[in-house]
Design an enzyme around this catalytic site. Structure first.
Site, PDB file in Angstrom:
ATOM      1  CG  ASP A  81      38.167  43.427  35.175  1.00 54.55           C
ATOM      2  OD1 ASP A  81      37.801  43.442  33.986  1.00 54.55           O
ATOM      3  OD2 ASP A  81      39.029  42.646  35.597  1.00 54.55           O
ATOM      4  CG  ASP A  83      40.993  46.222  32.730  1.00 55.29           C
ATOM      5  OD1 ASP A  83      41.159  46.483  33.930  1.00 55.29           O
ATOM      6  OD2 ASP A  83      40.938  45.066  32.279  1.00 55.29           O
ATOM      7  CG  ASP A 155      43.384  38.562  24.388  1.00 52.76           C
ATOM      8  OD1 ASP A 155      42.784  39.613  24.073  1.00 52.76           O
ATOM      9  OD2 ASP A 155      43.023  37.843  25.350  1.00 52.76           O
TER      10      ASP A 155
HETATM   11  P1  ATP Z   1      37.635  39.075  32.044  1.00 50.45           P
HETATM   12  O1  ATP Z   1      36.175  39.284  31.821  1.00 50.45           O
HETATM   13  O2  ATP Z   1      37.971  37.676  32.470  1.00 50.45           O
HETATM   14  O3  ATP Z   1      38.297  40.104  32.921  1.00 50.45           O
HETATM   15  P2  ATP Z   1      39.281  40.209  30.005  1.00 50.45           P
HETATM   16  O4  ATP Z   1      39.297  40.034  28.509  1.00 50.45           O
HETATM   17  O5  ATP Z   1      38.966  41.586  30.502  1.00 50.45           O
HETATM   18  O6  ATP Z   1      38.263  39.155  30.572  1.00 50.45           O
HETATM   19  P3  ATP Z   1      41.761  40.474  31.427  1.00 50.45           P
HETATM   20  O7  ATP Z   1      42.669  39.388  31.884  1.00 50.45           O
HETATM   21  O8  ATP Z   1      41.099  41.357  32.410  1.00 50.45           O
HETATM   22  O9  ATP Z   1      40.650  39.711  30.555  1.00 50.45           O
HETATM   23  O10 ATP Z   1      42.584  41.318  30.368  1.00 50.45           O
HETATM   24  C1  ATP Z   1      42.166  42.610  29.967  1.00 50.45           C
HETATM   25  C2  ATP Z   1      42.530  42.809  28.504  1.00 50.45           C
HETATM   26  O11 ATP Z   1      43.949  42.753  28.330  1.00 50.45           O
HETATM   27  C3  ATP Z   1      41.976  41.765  27.542  1.00 50.45           C
HETATM   28  O12 ATP Z   1      40.650  42.033  27.184  1.00 50.45           O
HETATM   29  C4  ATP Z   1      42.932  41.874  26.379  1.00 50.45           C
HETATM   30  O13 ATP Z   1      42.604  42.962  25.546  1.00 50.45           O
HETATM   31  C5  ATP Z   1      44.260  42.194  27.061  1.00 50.45           C
HETATM   32  N1  ATP Z   1      45.050  40.966  27.299  1.00 50.45           N
HETATM   33  C6  ATP Z   1      45.019  40.155  28.370  1.00 50.45           C
HETATM   34  N2  ATP Z   1      45.879  39.145  28.243  1.00 50.45           N
HETATM   35  C7  ATP Z   1      46.507  39.318  27.051  1.00 50.45           C
HETATM   36  C8  ATP Z   1      47.519  38.604  26.346  1.00 50.45           C
HETATM   37  N3  ATP Z   1      48.037  37.507  26.854  1.00 50.45           N
HETATM   38  N4  ATP Z   1      47.929  39.099  25.134  1.00 50.45           N
HETATM   39  C9  ATP Z   1      47.381  40.230  24.634  1.00 50.45           C
HETATM   40  N5  ATP Z   1      46.421  40.928  25.260  1.00 50.45           N
HETATM   41  C10 ATP Z   1      45.978  40.496  26.445  1.00 50.45           C
HETATM   42 MG    MG Z   2      39.044  42.130  32.540  1.00 50.70          MG
END
Ligand code: ATP
Ligand code: MG
Length: 452
Positions: A81, A83, A155
């Site tokens: 996705d 964001d 994170d």
């Molecule tokens: P994916 O490819 O699985 O979507 P992602 O890193 O984009 O991986 P998401 O759950 O979509 O994961 O989260 C988007 C962003 O939000 C992360 O990349 C991170 O920067 C932030 N994030 C998500 N969860 C946390 C958390 N628990 N604490 C701090 N930041 C977070």
């Molecule tokens: Mg994501």
């Protein structure tokens, strides 16, 4: 990345938020990487996400691609996705996009809708993550922040990089680009503190290390080992959703290796803490079959995934392949197994229906194994509604043990929540409305297979 011509610059000061007290007293330096020194190309960014960023920019706001989208594009992978983060407040975003709505209670996100059910999520730059905050009531807007603050609330360093669409630059406050280049997963900030604030970050670190084949920075790894037990302070349903995401994430096999090695699996599934290493060494091979199936675009339902995850434990604890299949013994066996599953899954808020479906899969194993090489299954067994699931489950295990590839597997179709693979919070359905297992034998009428 220095060699690629990165230049340093003081952090962006966000003039829109001058009245707010920044969490960081001084804006740290950011690495600004120009277009010719990074691999991210606009042509790989979702068209609608680009549209949203351009319109925000035309409206006088800054807009960035953030999180997993930037990480994956940088590595040449296809993001799940895209964001976006912006300096515009949710209300301002909504004014620009009529086809949008606001979601979230503490941190409001704006979802912008496009044709074909396509949604682009836009969040306002924040000074802290929802998980770093204490107290239920927040004064309005007190969490908006600068670009630097937004980076430091994330994170992992590799998830805290921004892509700015106006100048095509990559902006990095936390050393995420260096970590991407070196293949390192590292928590942003002080690992212990960040894990205590939100223990789920240990699962996220393990997830991304497994998915990307990265190593985990030693300080982050130590903090995971020391504070893994804090996961039990998180809501069960959040843990369950995170685990489901990993079981479906096509890297479940390497994920399980890290979960076992770090001790986190034994915290979430206490039975693993009691097993000898020899008892669970098959787990990565078992989950490798799930990965293979998911890579082909199929989705295994939750009960199958959790049964695969717990199989080494169940096998060691219950001598599954030699379990009784008929009469009172079979009934008692299923009842004990079911009770043990309750204890194992007590931290993950798994529905009763799923645990019953798991019990059926496990209890059917001796019968399937006994006739595995024959097409002539006992008619009573063939007529059972769980027959094809039981056989499919066994075929997965055979493949894991070096047997033939599990061909025609037939499980019930995962319900919407199971297909979702985590992500944004979903509305919970009552367990009653979940699809019921085809049939769960109580064993009262002649054991799990109904054979006398
Ligand atoms: P994916 O490819 O699985 O979507 P992602 O890193 O984009 O991986 P998401 O759950 O979509 O994961 O989260 C988007 C962003 O939000 C992360 O990349 C991170 O920067 C932030 N994030 C998500 N969860 C946390 C958390 N628990 N604490 C701090 N930041 C977070
Ligand atoms: Mg994501």
């Amino acid at each position: 990345m220095e060699s690629r011509g990165c230049k340093s610059q003081d952090g962006f000061s966000n003039t829109l938020f001058k009245e707010q007290k920044p969490v960081l007293t001084q804006s740290p330096a950011a690495k600004i990487i120009p277009r010719d020194a990074h691999p991210i190309s606009r042509k790989n960014i979702d068209r609608e996400a680009l549209k949203v960023m351009y319109r925000l920019r035309d409206g006088g706001y800054s807009a960035y691609l953030v999180g997993g989208g930037v990480r994956d594009l940088y590595l040449g992978r296809t993001p799940k996705d895209f964001d976006l983060s912006t300096s515009a407040h949710p209300g301002e975003v909504r004014k620009i996009f009529r086809n949008s709505r606001t979601i979230g209670r503490r941190f409001r996100l704006v979802q912008v809708f496009f044709k074909g059910n396509h949604i682009v999520e836009v969040s306002t730059l924040r000074s802290s993550s929802e998980y770093d905050l204490e107290g239920a009531v927040l004064p309005a807007n007190n969490t908006f922040g600068t670009l630097a603050e937004d980076a430091f609330r994330r994170d992992l360093t590799i998830n805290a990089i921004f892509y700015e669409v106006g100048n095509f630059t990559v902006i990095d406050y936390v050393g995420g680009v260096d970590d991407l280049e070196a293949g390192i997963v590292r928590l942003v900030g002080e690992p212990e503190k960040r894990l205590i604030r939100d223990p789920v970050r240990s699962l996220r670190a393990i997830r991304h290390a497994a998915r990307l084949g990265f190593s985990i920075d030693p300080a982050t790894w130590d903090a995971i080992a020391v504070h893994g037990d804090k996961l039990l302070l998180c809501p069960d349903s959040r843990l369950r959703d995170e685990i489901c995401r990993d079981l479906r994430g096509v890297a479940a096999s390497s994920w399980s290796e890290l979960m076992l090695k770090s001790g986190v699996l034994a915290i979430l599934l206490p039975g693993y803490g009691k097993l000898a290493a020899a008892d669970y060494r098959d787990l990565p091979r078992i989950l490798a079959v799930a990965d293979r199936i998911h890579k082909q675009g199929e989705t295994l339902p939750d009960h199958v995934l959790f049964a695969l995850l717990l199989l080494p434990w169940a096998r060691a604890e219950f001598d599954l392949y030699h379990a009784p299949v008929r009469g009172q013994d079979a009934f008692i066996f299923s009842r004990n197994l079911r009770a043990a599953l309750d204890a194992q899954l007590c931290h993950l808020n798994i529905s009763r229906a799923i645990k019953e479906e798991m019990t059926v899969l496990f209890s059917a194993l001796p019968m399937v194994k006994a006739f595995a090489r024959e097409s002539d299954w006992p008619k009573k067994f063939r007529n059972k509604s769980y027959f094809s699931e039981a056989v499919s489950f066994f075929r997965i295990l055979e493949e894991a043990c070096g047997g033939p590839r599990a061909g025609d597997i037939a499980f019930r179709k995962p319900v919407a929540a199971e297909r979702g693979g985590g992500g944004r919070p979903r509305r919970r359905r009552s367990s009653r409305s979940r699809q019921r297992p085809a049939q769960v034998s109580s064993g009262r009428r002649g054991g799990i297979f109904g054979l006398k």
